[in-house]
Design an enzyme around this catalytic site. Structure first.
Site, PDB file in Angstrom:
ATOM      1  N   GLN A 116     -25.778  -1.667   1.385  1.00  0.00           N
ATOM      2  CA  GLN A 116     -26.718  -0.631   0.960  1.00  0.00           C
ATOM      3  C   GLN A 116     -26.218   0.007  -0.322  1.00  0.00           C
ATOM      4  OE1 GLN A 116     -28.050   1.846   4.695  1.00  0.00           O
ATOM      5  NE2 GLN A 116     -25.924   1.189   4.966  1.00  0.00           N
ATOM      6  N   VAL A 118     -25.053   0.664  -4.153  1.00  0.00           N
ATOM      7  CA  VAL A 118     -25.560   0.258  -5.472  1.00  0.00           C
ATOM      8  C   VAL A 118     -24.387  -0.008  -6.415  1.00  0.00           C
ATOM      9  CG1 VAL A 118     -27.752   1.481  -5.172  1.00  0.00           C
ATOM     10  CG2 VAL A 118     -25.817   2.693  -6.208  1.00  0.00           C
ATOM     11  N   HIS A 134     -30.410  -1.949  -1.545  1.00  0.00           N
ATOM     12  CA  HIS A 134     -30.951  -0.790  -2.259  1.00  0.00           C
ATOM     13  C   HIS A 134     -30.773  -0.931  -3.761  1.00  0.00           C
ATOM     14  CE1 HIS A 134     -30.405   1.563   1.746  1.00  0.00           C
ATOM     15  NE2 HIS A 134     -31.507   0.851   1.719  1.00  0.00           N
ATOM     16  N   GLY A 212     -18.891   1.652   7.343  1.00  0.00           N
ATOM     17  CA  GLY A 212     -19.079   2.766   6.423  1.00  0.00           C
ATOM     18  C   GLY A 212     -20.515   3.159   6.203  1.00  0.00           C
TER      19      GLY A 212
HETATM   20  C1  BV8 Z   1     -39.158   2.642   2.507  1.00  0.00           C
HETATM   21  C2  BV8 Z   1     -30.277   3.799  -3.607  1.00  0.00           C
HETATM   22  C3  BV8 Z   1     -41.491   2.211   2.626  1.00  0.00           C
HETATM   23  C4  BV8 Z   1     -30.560   4.989  -4.460  1.00  0.00           C
HETATM   24  C5  BV8 Z   1     -30.747   4.529  -1.317  1.00  0.00           C
HETATM   25  C6  BV8 Z   1     -38.594   9.412   8.588  1.00  0.00           C
HETATM   26  C7  BV8 Z   1     -37.976   8.678   9.581  1.00  0.00           C
HETATM   27  C8  BV8 Z   1     -37.449   7.405   9.334  1.00  0.00           C
HETATM   28  C9  BV8 Z   1     -37.548   6.853   8.043  1.00  0.00           C
HETATM   29  C10 BV8 Z   1     -38.158   7.593   7.062  1.00  0.00           C
HETATM   30  C11 BV8 Z   1     -38.672   8.866   7.311  1.00  0.00           C
HETATM   31  N1  BV8 Z   1     -39.195   9.343   6.160  1.00  0.00           N
HETATM   32  C12 BV8 Z   1     -39.024   8.419   5.185  1.00  0.00           C
HETATM   33  C13 BV8 Z   1     -38.428   7.338   5.734  1.00  0.00           C
HETATM   34  C14 BV8 Z   1     -38.076   6.094   5.045  1.00  0.00           C
HETATM   35  C15 BV8 Z   1     -36.816   6.302   4.227  1.00  0.00           C
HETATM   36  C16 BV8 Z   1     -35.653   6.735   5.119  1.00  0.00           C
HETATM   37  O1  BV8 Z   1     -35.035   5.927   5.797  1.00  0.00           O
HETATM   38  N2  BV8 Z   1     -35.341   8.023   5.098  1.00  0.00           N
HETATM   39  C17 BV8 Z   1     -34.264   8.519   5.961  1.00  0.00           C
HETATM   40  C18 BV8 Z   1     -33.280   9.350   5.111  1.00  0.00           C
HETATM   41  C19 BV8 Z   1     -34.882   9.358   7.060  1.00  0.00           C
HETATM   42  N3  BV8 Z   1     -36.519   4.993   3.677  1.00  0.00           N
HETATM   43  C20 BV8 Z   1     -37.063   4.646   2.513  1.00  0.00           C
HETATM   44  O2  BV8 Z   1     -37.731   5.396   1.812  1.00  0.00           O
HETATM   45  C21 BV8 Z   1     -36.852   3.202   2.098  1.00  0.00           C
HETATM   46  N4  BV8 Z   1     -38.112   2.660   1.690  1.00  0.00           N
HETATM   47  O3  BV8 Z   1     -39.121   2.970   3.658  1.00  0.00           O
HETATM   48  O4  BV8 Z   1     -40.293   2.223   1.857  1.00  0.00           O
HETATM   49  C22 BV8 Z   1     -42.342   1.251   1.922  1.00  0.00           C
HETATM   50  C23 BV8 Z   1     -42.617   0.025   2.514  1.00  0.00           C
HETATM   51  C24 BV8 Z   1     -43.442  -0.865   1.866  1.00  0.00           C
HETATM   52  C25 BV8 Z   1     -43.996  -0.537   0.609  1.00  0.00           C
HETATM   53  C26 BV8 Z   1     -43.694   0.689   0.012  1.00  0.00           C
HETATM   54  C27 BV8 Z   1     -42.871   1.595   0.666  1.00  0.00           C
HETATM   55  C28 BV8 Z   1     -35.907   3.123   0.900  1.00  0.00           C
HETATM   56  C29 BV8 Z   1     -34.522   3.636   1.276  1.00  0.00           C
HETATM   57  C30 BV8 Z   1     -33.549   3.361   0.136  1.00  0.00           C
HETATM   58  C31 BV8 Z   1     -33.110   4.664  -0.500  1.00  0.00           C
HETATM   59  N5  BV8 Z   1     -32.055   4.392  -1.520  1.00  0.00           N
HETATM   60  N6  BV8 Z   1     -29.854   4.225  -2.266  1.00  0.00           N
HETATM   61  C32 BV8 Z   1     -29.295   5.673  -4.912  1.00  0.00           C
HETATM   62  O5  BV8 Z   1     -28.178   5.238  -4.516  1.00  0.00           O
HETATM   63  O6  BV8 Z   1     -29.417   6.653  -5.688  1.00  0.00           O
HETATM   64  S1  BV8 Z   1     -30.196   4.993   0.220  1.00  0.00           S
HETATM   65  C33 BV8 Z   1     -28.686   5.837   0.016  1.00  0.00           C
HETATM   66  O7  BV8 Z   1     -28.520   6.654   1.158  1.00  0.00           O
HETATM   67  C34 BV8 Z   1     -27.474   4.925   0.039  1.00  0.00           C
HETATM   68  O8  BV8 Z   1     -27.748   3.670  -0.535  1.00  0.00           O
HETATM   69  C35 BV8 Z   1     -27.100   4.777   1.498  1.00  0.00           C
HETATM   70  O9  BV8 Z   1     -27.593   3.583   2.011  1.00  0.00           O
HETATM   71  C36 BV8 Z   1     -27.875   5.876   2.170  1.00  0.00           C
HETATM   72  C37 BV8 Z   1     -27.017   6.813   2.936  1.00  0.00           C
HETATM   73  O10 BV8 Z   1     -26.025   7.311   1.989  1.00  0.00           O
HETATM   74  P1  BV8 Z   1     -24.594   7.914   2.513  1.00  0.00           P
HETATM   75  O11 BV8 Z   1     -24.855   8.892   3.600  1.00  0.00           O
HETATM   76  O12 BV8 Z   1     -23.634   8.280   1.451  1.00  0.00           O
HETATM   77  O13 BV8 Z   1     -23.954   6.706   3.022  1.00  0.00           O
HETATM   78  P2  BV8 Z   1     -23.999   6.318   4.432  1.00  0.00           P
HETATM   79  O14 BV8 Z   1     -25.268   6.604   5.127  1.00  0.00           O
HETATM   80  O15 BV8 Z   1     -23.684   4.928   4.307  1.00  0.00           O
HETATM   81  O16 BV8 Z   1     -22.879   7.326   5.139  1.00  0.00           O
HETATM   82  C38 BV8 Z   1     -21.509   7.293   4.758  1.00  0.00           C
HETATM   83  C39 BV8 Z   1     -20.808   6.796   6.010  1.00  0.00           C
HETATM   84  O17 BV8 Z   1     -19.524   6.375   5.675  1.00  0.00           O
HETATM   85  C40 BV8 Z   1     -20.671   7.889   7.071  1.00  0.00           C
HETATM   86  O18 BV8 Z   1     -21.018   7.376   8.343  1.00  0.00           O
HETATM   87  C41 BV8 Z   1     -19.155   8.199   7.024  1.00  0.00           C
HETATM   88  O19 BV8 Z   1     -18.646   8.547   8.298  1.00  0.00           O
HETATM   89  C42 BV8 Z   1     -18.589   6.869   6.627  1.00  0.00           C
HETATM   90  N7  BV8 Z   1     -17.286   6.893   5.972  1.00  0.00           N
HETATM   91  C43 BV8 Z   1     -16.769   7.865   5.170  1.00  0.00           C
HETATM   92  N8  BV8 Z   1     -15.523   7.491   4.755  1.00  0.00           N
HETATM   93  C44 BV8 Z   1     -15.283   6.253   5.298  1.00  0.00           C
HETATM   94  C45 BV8 Z   1     -16.388   5.873   6.066  1.00  0.00           C
HETATM   95  N9  BV8 Z   1     -16.447   4.706   6.731  1.00  0.00           N
HETATM   96  C46 BV8 Z   1     -15.371   3.888   6.641  1.00  0.00           C
HETATM   97  N10 BV8 Z   1     -14.273   4.176   5.908  1.00  0.00           N
HETATM   98  C47 BV8 Z   1     -14.183   5.351   5.231  1.00  0.00           C
HETATM   99  N11 BV8 Z   1     -13.075   5.638   4.517  1.00  0.00           N
END
Ligand code: BV8
Length: 265
Positions: A116, A118, A134, A212
């Site tokens: 996920q 970038v 992403h 992660g």
């Molecule tokens: C789509 C690029 C439809 C940009 C990113 C309501 C309910 C459910 C879903 C939705 C909703 N409302 C809207 C939605 C859909 C939405 C969504 O999922 N929202 C969520 C927040 C509720 N999704 C979308 O909009 C997707 N598109 O659905 O389109 C559609 C379909 C057809 C046609 C048209 C439209 C698009 C989603 C992509 C968004 N872009 N990134 C940028 O980077 O600027 S997502 C971005 O956030 C990151 O890429 C990452 O994937 C995500 C989360 O970021 P973080 O929190 O930092 O990272 P992560 O979650 O991975 O957490 C960090 C983890 O690491 C933690 O668990 C921590 O404990 C752990 N950690 C920390 N240190 C360590 C570790 N692990 C191991 N070792 C360590 N040392």
């Protein structure tokens, strides 16, 4: 003694059963999130609030609407993040996965990475990435005609947040559109080819490693669950519990940079 304490690992030791599963695996599918880059010094998505954009949440900035309403602010945010990523290096977690991928290939197996993230840290550690779900922060395209564009490396060092926003360049092809980052914003569809390739890899795997990620962002976060269709072993590496933890067979509670080298050795 103090030496022993400093050598003390943050993570509990990996159970022998899990080490044996990793050794036996032939087709590994990795699903990674921002946490695997955390130990390289790349703030996870929730942490990039400083300077010009400290009054915005990443979730609000990573949208087409934000780019539409303030292209310079969003463009500068990505250039600053790209500058930070250019400054850091892959960590032992990235390197362990690259090593495992090579070892498995030499033994006729495979290890695929669907990320996920970038950033390009998996690649800079020597791994081949099957899917950037992403998008990629080093890719740019015209927001209108979609022509891909190469921009020079970021001039930011990622330490000091820029005081002034900079305008995104105008597209040289259509001379209409603004150049936007080649990442998937909230509300935008994921690249279908990448998503389908990742789904196929998850279905074909005998071991799925979820590293992660908080598992909050859909539809990417549902990919590892495809492994449940055929009893694939699901292992999570994360210091914290996540949305995906309940579906995991094993949960390794510690930093990826420390645990992956042990899992792979
Ligand atoms: C789509 C690029 C439809 C940009 C990113 C309501 C309910 C459910 C879903 C939705 C909703 N409302 C809207 C939605 C859909 C939405 C969504 O999922 N929202 C969520 C927040 C509720 N999704 C979308 O909009 C997707 N598109 O659905 O389109 C559609 C379909 C057809 C046609 C048209 C439209 C698009 C989603 C992509 C968004 N872009 N990134 C940028 O980077 O600027 S997502 C971005 O956030 C990151 O890429 C990452 O994937 C995500 C989360 O970021 P973080 O929190 O930092 O990272 P992560 O979650 O991975 O957490 C960090 C983890 O690491 C933690 O668990 C921590 O404990 C752990 N950690 C920390 N240190 C360590 C570790 N692990 C191991 N070792 C360590 N040392």
């Amino acid at each position: 003694t103090v030496e022993d304490m400093s050598a003390q690992s943050e993570a509990p030791p990996i159970p022998e059963e899990v080490l044996a599963l990793a050794r036996a695996a032939r087709r590994v599918a990795v699903f990674s999130g921002a946490g695997i880059s955390a130990e390289s010094g790349v703030p996870t998505f929730r942490e990039v609030q400083t300077g010009l954009w400290e009054r915005f949440s990443a979730q609000d900035l990573a949208t087409p609407e934000a780019f539409e309403s303030d292209p310079a602010l969003v463009h500068t945010w990505y250039r600053w993040r790209a500058g930070l990523i250019q400054q850091v290096a892959p960590n032992p977690g990235h390197r362990a996965l690259a090593q495992w991928q090579q070892t498995l290939r030499e033994a006729g197996g495979s290890l695929s990475i669907a990320t996920q993230n970038v950033d390009d840290l998996h690649e800079r550690a020597g791994a081949e990435v099957l899917a950037h779900l992403h998008g990629s922060i080093t890719a740019y395209r015209c927001a209108d005609c979609e022509a891909p564009v190469e921009l020079p490396g970021s001039r930011y060092d990622g330490a000091t947040a820029p005081r002034e926003p900079e305008d995104p360049p105008l597209c040289q092809i259509c001379e209409e559109g603004l150049i936007r980052p080649g990442v998937v914003w909230f509300g935008e569809a994921l690249p279908m080819a990448a998503f389908d390739a990742a789904a196929d890899a998850m279905r074909a795997a005998d071991l799925i490693l979820v590293v992660g990620t908080s598992g909050l962002v859909q539809p990417a976060a549902s990919l590892p669950l495809l492994g449940m269709e055929r009893g694939t072993v699901l292992i999570e590496v994360n210091p914290e519990p996540t949305e995906l933890s309940d579906a995991m067979h094993h949960r390794l509670r510690g930093p990826a940079g420390e645990l992956l080298p042990v899992l792979v050795e």
